[in-house]
Motif scaffolding. Structure first.
Motif, PDB file in Angstrom:
ATOM      1  N   GLU A 116      25.019-107.423 -74.132  1.00  0.00           N
ATOM      2  CA  GLU A 116      26.427-107.273 -73.684  1.00  0.00           C
ATOM      3  C   GLU A 116      27.213-108.507 -74.098  1.00  0.00           C
ATOM      4  OE1 GLU A 116      25.790-103.420 -70.991  1.00  0.00           O
ATOM      5  OE2 GLU A 116      26.074-105.430 -69.589  1.00  0.00           O
ATOM      6  N   LEU A 165      27.260 -92.441 -66.249  1.00  0.00           N
ATOM      7  CA  LEU A 165      26.559 -93.484 -66.689  1.00  0.00           C
ATOM      8  C   LEU A 165      25.199 -93.086 -66.072  1.00  0.00           C
ATOM      9  CD1 LEU A 165      25.267 -96.498 -66.836  1.00  0.00           C
ATOM     10  CD2 LEU A 165      26.109 -97.181 -64.280  1.00  0.00           C
ATOM     11  N   GLU A 192      26.830 -96.505 -72.361  1.00  0.00           N
ATOM     12  CA  GLU A 192      26.724 -97.813 -70.983  1.00  0.00           C
ATOM     13  C   GLU A 192      27.035 -98.851 -71.049  1.00  0.00           C
ATOM     14  OE1 GLU A 192      22.718 -99.322 -71.092  1.00  0.00           O
ATOM     15  OE2 GLU A 192      22.931-100.615 -68.288  1.00  0.00           O
ATOM     16  N   LYS A 230      30.049 -98.783 -67.807  1.00  0.00           N
ATOM     17  CA  LYS A 230      30.346 -99.635 -66.895  1.00  0.00           C
ATOM     18  C   LYS A 230      31.234-100.499 -66.564  1.00  0.00           C
ATOM     19  CE  LYS A 230      26.222-102.170 -66.675  1.00  0.00           C
ATOM     20  NZ  LYS A 230      25.080-102.850 -67.563  1.00  0.00           N
ATOM     21  N   ARG A 243      18.901 -91.109 -71.601  1.00  0.00           N
ATOM     22  CA  ARG A 243      18.223 -92.073 -72.854  1.00  0.00           C
ATOM     23  C   ARG A 243      16.516 -92.187 -71.505  1.00  0.00           C
ATOM     24  NH1 ARG A 243      21.454 -97.607 -72.692  1.00  0.00           N
ATOM     25  NH2 ARG A 243      19.906 -97.663 -71.429  1.00  0.00           N
ATOM     26  N   THR A 292      23.484 -91.446 -68.920  1.00  0.00           N
ATOM     27  CA  THR A 292      23.070 -91.712 -69.613  1.00  0.00           C
ATOM     28  C   THR A 292      21.758 -91.911 -70.158  1.00  0.00           C
ATOM     29  OG1 THR A 292      25.576 -92.229 -70.265  1.00  0.00           O
ATOM     30  CG2 THR A 292      24.044 -93.494 -71.113  1.00  0.00           C
ATOM     31  N   TYR A 293      21.872 -92.992 -68.397  1.00  0.00           N
ATOM     32  CA  TYR A 293      20.120 -92.733 -68.329  1.00  0.00           C
ATOM     33  C   TYR A 293      19.097 -92.130 -68.159  1.00  0.00           C
ATOM     34  CZ  TYR A 293      21.823 -97.482 -66.622  1.00  0.00           C
ATOM     35  OH  TYR A 293      22.733 -98.542 -66.354  1.00  0.00           O
ATOM     36  N   LEU A 313      24.633 -93.876 -77.003  1.00  0.00           N
ATOM     37  CA  LEU A 313      24.112 -94.531 -75.501  1.00  0.00           C
ATOM     38  C   LEU A 313      23.916 -95.515 -74.911  1.00  0.00           C
ATOM     39  CD1 LEU A 313      20.763 -91.625 -75.035  1.00  0.00           C
ATOM     40  CD2 LEU A 313      23.541 -91.647 -75.119  1.00  0.00           C
ATOM     41  N   PHE A 314      23.792 -96.469 -76.112  1.00  0.00           N
ATOM     42  CA  PHE A 314      23.589 -97.632 -75.505  1.00  0.00           C
ATOM     43  C   PHE A 314      25.297 -98.442 -75.140  1.00  0.00           C
ATOM     44  CE2 PHE A 314      19.572 -97.653 -77.093  1.00  0.00           C
ATOM     45  CZ  PHE A 314      18.952 -98.500 -75.067  1.00  0.00           C
ATOM     46  N   ARG A 339      28.916 -91.251 -75.458  1.00  0.00           N
ATOM     47  CA  ARG A 339      27.668 -90.363 -75.236  1.00  0.00           C
ATOM     48  C   ARG A 339      27.261 -89.143 -75.239  1.00  0.00           C
ATOM     49  NH1 ARG A 339      25.071 -86.760 -71.549  1.00  0.00           N
ATOM     50  NH2 ARG A 339      27.551 -86.213 -70.420  1.00  0.00           N
ATOM     51  N   GLY A 359      17.223 -96.265 -63.206  1.00  0.00           N
ATOM     52  CA  GLY A 359      18.905 -96.405 -63.812  1.00  0.00           C
ATOM     53  C   GLY A 359      19.437 -95.362 -62.957  1.00  0.00           C
TER      54      GLY A 359
END
Lengths: 272, 275
Positions: free
Chosen positions: A95, B138, B118, B122, B145, B141-142, B114-115, B109, B150
């Motif tokens: 990020e 969020l 996230e 966030k 994954r 998404t976790y 997915l990353f 998503r 999370g």
């Protein structure tokens, strides 16, 4: 050496430069805040309470939030809110690189997907050696405790990578033996094996006690003694001899790695 | 339609809604360096249908954030000054941008990125920690994954988030419950559904979903009771009927498989008599 950390993986792939990586790490250091600081800022903990929890953390392998709740300093609900805030504001390396435009969104997505697949493969390899997660097996507990203790006492992350051959273990000349008494009378004997590079990493640890007469080797021994004492406390609640690998063939040999170097672990759980 | 008026509900049918400002004075420094510092504070004010004036501070990014408090109208007009420019030029664009970020995250998503999803969820939650859609996103998404740690963190958050069970989030609420169950997080899925049931006791689908979770957690009898509750509320519920039949068969199979035989009443009585 295997590319087990995201930064190394990105460098190896030629996706980022060392300079970009350094900048991203600097951004992380600035943005990622410790739970104690957040709790103080939110008025949930006093500085004295934070210090008291940090002192308790040295003796127990519990995280800051669990200890704060256990001590009755904060409610579980307040701690959950704080953990959520910390999590949301946490900037991961990928990020940070994305924010600094060192990676495009597409690269970020692809790289993390691939890295995540590699991590999954690593976990499967570990499961093959240690048995499935969540069963409280002693050697797995030892590995997890080492993974948590290393950043705390050496200042760098550590990951278990997978099986290690006897000949590779023999090539790591420096060894440190320890044992941890387990629940119900069992014992877990283990040794950490370090090559020259890993010795240098450990000797540079922020808390390494540099004894004038013993030199760097004394510093390494001192840090490893601290780590093993901490690990011993953690393992006192683990059940003995339940490890699949231990039951089958005695010793468990594992490779552990930090960004700069690798080391070996040889563990022998002994039953009740 | 944005309204900014001093009329009350009772007088004109229009509610107070907008940003107001006030000046707070704080003392900084010590001794010779001690001085008073004036700071403009913005709050978002909304009059509820019952006539209560609810105000909430604006963050530095002009998003309403933090604890809401109720003040009386007299205090509002005495201590606060309307700031329509802040409302129109800063707060509304900030909220629009926030919603756009969440839309983008949801779309990522859906596409399986997915990353990236996230990252965007966030980003939205950094602006508004209480954003319900972003919190669900969020968490989902976790779960997608397979990251239970999370997901658990977000689950704890959602379980205390006001508005998580609001009708406009029903589909997200259901999806989250289903994914918790599929991830094997049965305890969390049960808490999730029980919370919804406290608010919506007549929802047969919630009973059905809870039954599935209980079944997977090995609690057959409790699952059966929940299915009965679902069927009480909707007699024509084919999935629930099929599930009841399945559980009945499964129970019989279990009894047969254990081949456990209890001593007969006579044998037991004779044994007791002989003691």
């Amino acid at each position: 050496m295997r590319r087990l950390f995201l930064g190394h993986y990105l460098l190896k792939q030629g996706l980022v430069t060392q300079g970009q990586l350094d900048q991203a790490v600097a951004l992380q250091m600035e943005a990622n805040r410790r739970l104690g600081d957040l709790a103080e800022e939110a008025g949930l903990l006093t500085p004295d309470q934070v210090r008291s929890i940090l002192a308790a953390q040295r003796a127990a392998d519990l995280n800051f939030g669990e200890l704060a709740v256990a001590e009755g300093f904060v409610t579980r609900a307040d701690m959950d809110d704080l953990l959520f805030r910390q999590h949301v504001h946490q900037v991961h390396l990928g990020e940070a690189l994305l924010t600094q435009r060192a990676l495009t969104m597409e690269q970020f997505s692809l790289v993390l997907e691939e890295y995540s697949r590699q991590e999954e493969a690593r976990r499967k390899e570990l499961d093959a050696v240690l048995g499935p997660r969540g069963e409280g097996r002693a050697v797995r507990r030892l590995v997890e405790a080492l993974e948590r203790a290393f950043p705390r006492f050496v200042g760098c992350p550590l990951k278990a990578l997978g099986a290690l051959g006897r000949d590779e273990l023999a090539g790591m000349r420096y060894s440190y033996d320890s044992l941890a008494p387990l629940k119900e009378g069992g014992v877990l004997r283990y040794s950490l094996h370090l090559g020259e590079r890993m010795q240098a990493v450990v000797a540079e640890a922020p808390g390494a006690a540099r004894m004038v007469c013993a030199g760097p080797e004394g510093a390494v021994r001192s840090v490893l003694a601290t780590i093993c004492a901490h690990v011993g406390l953690v393992l006192s609640g683990a059940a003995p001899g339940a490890d699949r690998a231990g039951e089958a063939r005695g010793d468990v040999l594992l490779r552990l790695g930090c960004p700069e170097a690798e080391m070996g672990l040889c563990a022998s759980p002994e039953g009740r | 339609m944005v309204t900014m008026t001093f009329d009350t509900h009772q007088q004109s049918g229009q509610a107070i809604k907008g940003v107001f400002s006030t000046v707070s004075v704080t003392v900084v420094g010590f001794g010779a360096t001690k001085r008073r510092v004036k700071q403009t504070v913005y709050v978002y004010v909304e009059e509820s249908p019952t006539g209560e004036i609810v105000c909430q501070p604006l963050s530095q990014q002009y998003v309403p954030l933090g604890r809401k408090r109720v003040i009386d109208k007299e205090k509002l007009f005495k201590s606060f000054i309307p700031a329509p420019d802040i409302y129109l030029e800063h707060m509304l664009p900030a909220l629009a941008s926030l919603e756009k970020t969440v839309d983008q995250a949801e779309s990522l998503r859906q596409d399986g990125a997915l990353f990236s999803a996230e990252f965007e969820f966030k980003n939205a939650l950094r602006l508004d920690e209480h954003h319900v859609r972003a919190s669900f996103g969020l968490g989902l998404t976790y779960l997608d994954r397979g990251e239970k740690e999370g997901a658990l963190l977000v689950f704890r958050r959602i379980s205390r988030l006001s508005g998580a069970t609001a009708p406009e989030h029903k589909h997200l609420f259901n999806e989250f419950g289903i994914k918790l169950r599929k991830a094997g997080m049965h305890r969390q899925a049960m808490i999730h559904y029980c919370k919804a049931l406290r608010l919506s006791r007549e929802d047969q689908n919630l009973y059905y979903n809870l039954a599935r979770t209980l079944y997977e957690a090995g609690r057959l009898r409790a699952a059966r009771r929940m299915l009965d509750e679902a069927l009480k509320r909707q007699r024509d519920f084919p999935e629930a009927r099929l599930f009841v039949d399945y559980i009945r068969e499964k129970s019989l199979e279990t009894i047969a498989a254990t081949s456990l035989e209890l001593p007969s009443f006579e044998a037991g009585a004779a044994k007791r008599g002989g003691e």
